[in-house]
Design an enzyme around this catalytic site. Sequence first.
Site, PDB file in Angstrom:
ATOM      1  N   SER A 108     -16.002   1.839 -10.900  1.00 41.84           N
ATOM      2  CA  SER A 108     -15.310   2.392 -10.441  1.00 41.84           C
ATOM      3  C   SER A 108     -15.417   3.905 -11.289  1.00 41.84           C
ATOM      4  O   SER A 108     -16.214   4.077 -12.827  1.00 41.84           O
ATOM      5  CB  SER A 108     -14.474   2.183 -10.889  1.00 41.84           C
ATOM      6  OG  SER A 108     -12.901   2.937 -10.967  1.00 41.84           O
ATOM      7  N   SER A 155      -3.756   0.415  -4.306  1.00 37.71           N
ATOM      8  CA  SER A 155      -4.436  -0.709  -4.467  1.00 37.71           C
ATOM      9  C   SER A 155      -4.259  -1.321  -2.409  1.00 37.71           C
ATOM     10  O   SER A 155      -5.669  -1.577  -2.369  1.00 37.71           O
ATOM     11  CB  SER A 155      -3.781  -1.784  -4.972  1.00 37.71           C
ATOM     12  OG  SER A 155      -2.263  -1.777  -5.205  1.00 37.71           O
ATOM     13  N   GLU A 166      -4.963  -8.998  -0.863  1.00 40.37           N
ATOM     14  CA  GLU A 166      -4.308  -9.370  -1.733  1.00 40.37           C
ATOM     15  C   GLU A 166      -2.928 -10.033  -1.893  1.00 40.37           C
ATOM     16  O   GLU A 166      -2.478 -10.391  -2.893  1.00 40.37           O
ATOM     17  CB  GLU A 166      -3.176  -7.595  -1.396  1.00 40.37           C
ATOM     18  CG  GLU A 166      -2.451  -7.220  -2.085  1.00 40.37           C
ATOM     19  CD  GLU A 166      -1.959  -5.816  -3.178  1.00 40.37           C
ATOM     20  OE1 GLU A 166      -2.424  -5.434  -1.919  1.00 40.37           O
ATOM     21  OE2 GLU A 166      -1.226  -5.363  -3.081  1.00 40.37           O
ATOM     22  N   ASP A 184       1.814  -0.825   3.688  1.00 41.84           N
ATOM     23  CA  ASP A 184       0.696  -0.244   2.866  1.00 41.84           C
ATOM     24  C   ASP A 184      -0.706  -0.195   3.854  1.00 41.84           C
ATOM     25  O   ASP A 184      -1.434   0.490   3.803  1.00 41.84           O
ATOM     26  CB  ASP A 184       0.871  -0.508   1.530  1.00 41.84           C
ATOM     27  CG  ASP A 184       2.340  -0.662   0.540  1.00 41.84           C
ATOM     28  OD1 ASP A 184       2.627   0.346   1.542  1.00 41.84           O
ATOM     29  OD2 ASP A 184       2.275  -1.948   0.139  1.00 41.84           O
ATOM     30  N   TYR A 193       9.416  -8.660  -7.319  1.00 43.08           N
ATOM     31  CA  TYR A 193       9.490  -8.936  -5.867  1.00 43.08           C
ATOM     32  C   TYR A 193       9.317 -10.294  -4.930  1.00 43.08           C
ATOM     33  O   TYR A 193      10.035 -10.321  -3.893  1.00 43.08           O
ATOM     34  CB  TYR A 193       7.677  -8.458  -5.214  1.00 43.08           C
ATOM     35  CG  TYR A 193       8.015  -7.453  -4.236  1.00 43.08           C
ATOM     36  CD1 TYR A 193       7.660  -5.742  -3.879  1.00 43.08           C
ATOM     37  CD2 TYR A 193       6.654  -8.658  -3.383  1.00 43.08           C
ATOM     38  CE1 TYR A 193       7.416  -5.783  -2.146  1.00 43.08           C
ATOM     39  CE2 TYR A 193       6.365  -8.734  -2.397  1.00 43.08           C
ATOM     40  CZ  TYR A 193       7.053  -6.959  -1.600  1.00 43.08           C
ATOM     41  OH  TYR A 193       6.373  -6.911  -0.405  1.00 43.08           O
TER      42      TYR A 193
HETATM   43  C1  GLA Z   1       5.380  -2.543  -1.876  1.00 43.25           C
HETATM   44  C2  GLA Z   1       4.671  -3.488  -0.811  1.00 43.25           C
HETATM   45  C3  GLA Z   1       5.131  -3.284   0.746  1.00 43.25           C
HETATM   46  C4  GLA Z   1       6.430  -3.298   1.229  1.00 43.25           C
HETATM   47  C5  GLA Z   1       7.304  -2.003  -0.095  1.00 43.25           C
HETATM   48  C6  GLA Z   1       8.563  -2.618  -0.160  1.00 43.25           C
HETATM   49  O1  GLA Z   1       5.143  -1.322  -0.902  1.00 43.25           O
HETATM   50  O2  GLA Z   1       3.126  -3.937  -0.623  1.00 43.25           O
HETATM   51  O3  GLA Z   1       4.804  -4.201   1.982  1.00 43.25           O
HETATM   52  O4  GLA Z   1       7.010  -5.178   0.551  1.00 43.25           O
HETATM   53  O5  GLA Z   1       6.490  -2.644  -1.417  1.00 43.25           O
HETATM   54  O6  GLA Z   1       8.795  -1.680   1.261  1.00 43.25           O
END
Ligand code: GLA
Length: 407
Positions: A73, A146, A178, A190, A242
Amino acid sequence: MPSGRVPAGSEISEAFAAGFGRHPEALWSAPGRVNLIGEHVDYNGGPVLPFAIQHRCYLAAARTKSGIVTVRSEQFPDEIVRVALDDLRTGTSREPGTGGNAQRFAGWASYVLGVIWALEQVGVRVPAVDVLVDGQVPVGAGLSSSAALECAAVGAFCDLAGADVDGPQRATIAQRAENDFVGVPCGLMDQMASTCARADHALLFDTYDLSIEQIPLAASAAGYEFLVVDTGAAHGLVDGEYASRRAACEEAARTLRVKLLREVADRGPDESAALVAGIADPTLRRRARHVVSEILRVSAAVEALKAADWSRLGALMTASHNSLRDDFEVSSPQLDTAVEALVSAGALGARLTGAGFGGSVVALIETSRLETAVSAVTTSFSTAGFDTPTKSVAVASQGARREPPAT
Ligand code: GLA
């Protein structure tokens, strides 16, 4: 305001040649994202409305006969990761949220290795490769560095494997890397944004039926900008917060006898509010109230965008932040300070973007008020004793793409 260095394809090709002694055979880039609205709903079957930003991750790769995958990297020149391809192919899948392989390999490299593993799981055999990454998406800012890395890797490795995989499938493979290899229990937002977004558009992605719609996002032409304030307080998804929010949502759904909280939101504002109010546990009730109200705000935001009703969009963004702060409890003092300062300085709306617990705020601001808002945030952070945050105007950009080779 920095807009990020954008390396030309030839720049990373030269760096690859310097590191590996030959030119790359595959060169891809993929962007980070900001989410306009629809937070913590992608694992509840809800719709989300992100757009890709101009900061991208570049990844160059070439096959090698050595049987060894080597990953370098530009950002971590001293961490050269080497793994036997056979070990990777058989590498064990990890339960989401258990830490996974991020501990086994250097954190950033595990995302690249995870993509090789995830492709193998869907029958795409990636050969042994030399890889160079140049990640220009700020790390820990809640802007999906990521996902950008994974999505650039999926594109490049599919090319080297001669596999024809469409955008949504590439996003799913990146998420699998992931979830199951790195061990982060994220949703699909994302990766879909990084893969399928279009320049000058927001991506309406409905995680219930996986449909997508490109929504024109002509803010600049209408005299508005999206300002991103990176609070500099890094967020960490691997920690338990989370995962515990996900677990609470699943528990609330069980309580309401639905598979996903989206099904509650589909009953409309009044009936869904009454159902949620009936959840006995106060924490579960608040978590569900955020998810259900946020899902309804996404539909309203899409209508506002289509009608060019910027004030309405801004109001929905701030309402989203308040719900994330009070009901979902994923904000932080820095995020709240930024939102308050921006709104007081005339932003139409502002909210934390991404998972929260730190990271960035996105604000909708009239172009003429931008400088005032930027100074207001700087002042409020200094008064509160926080480090100076980084500000940049986000430009809705194209999703993952093959970059032209060096000439
Ligand atoms: C992170 C996760 C997503 C989503 C957001 C919250 O970015 O990677 O999948 O859950 O948090 O909206």
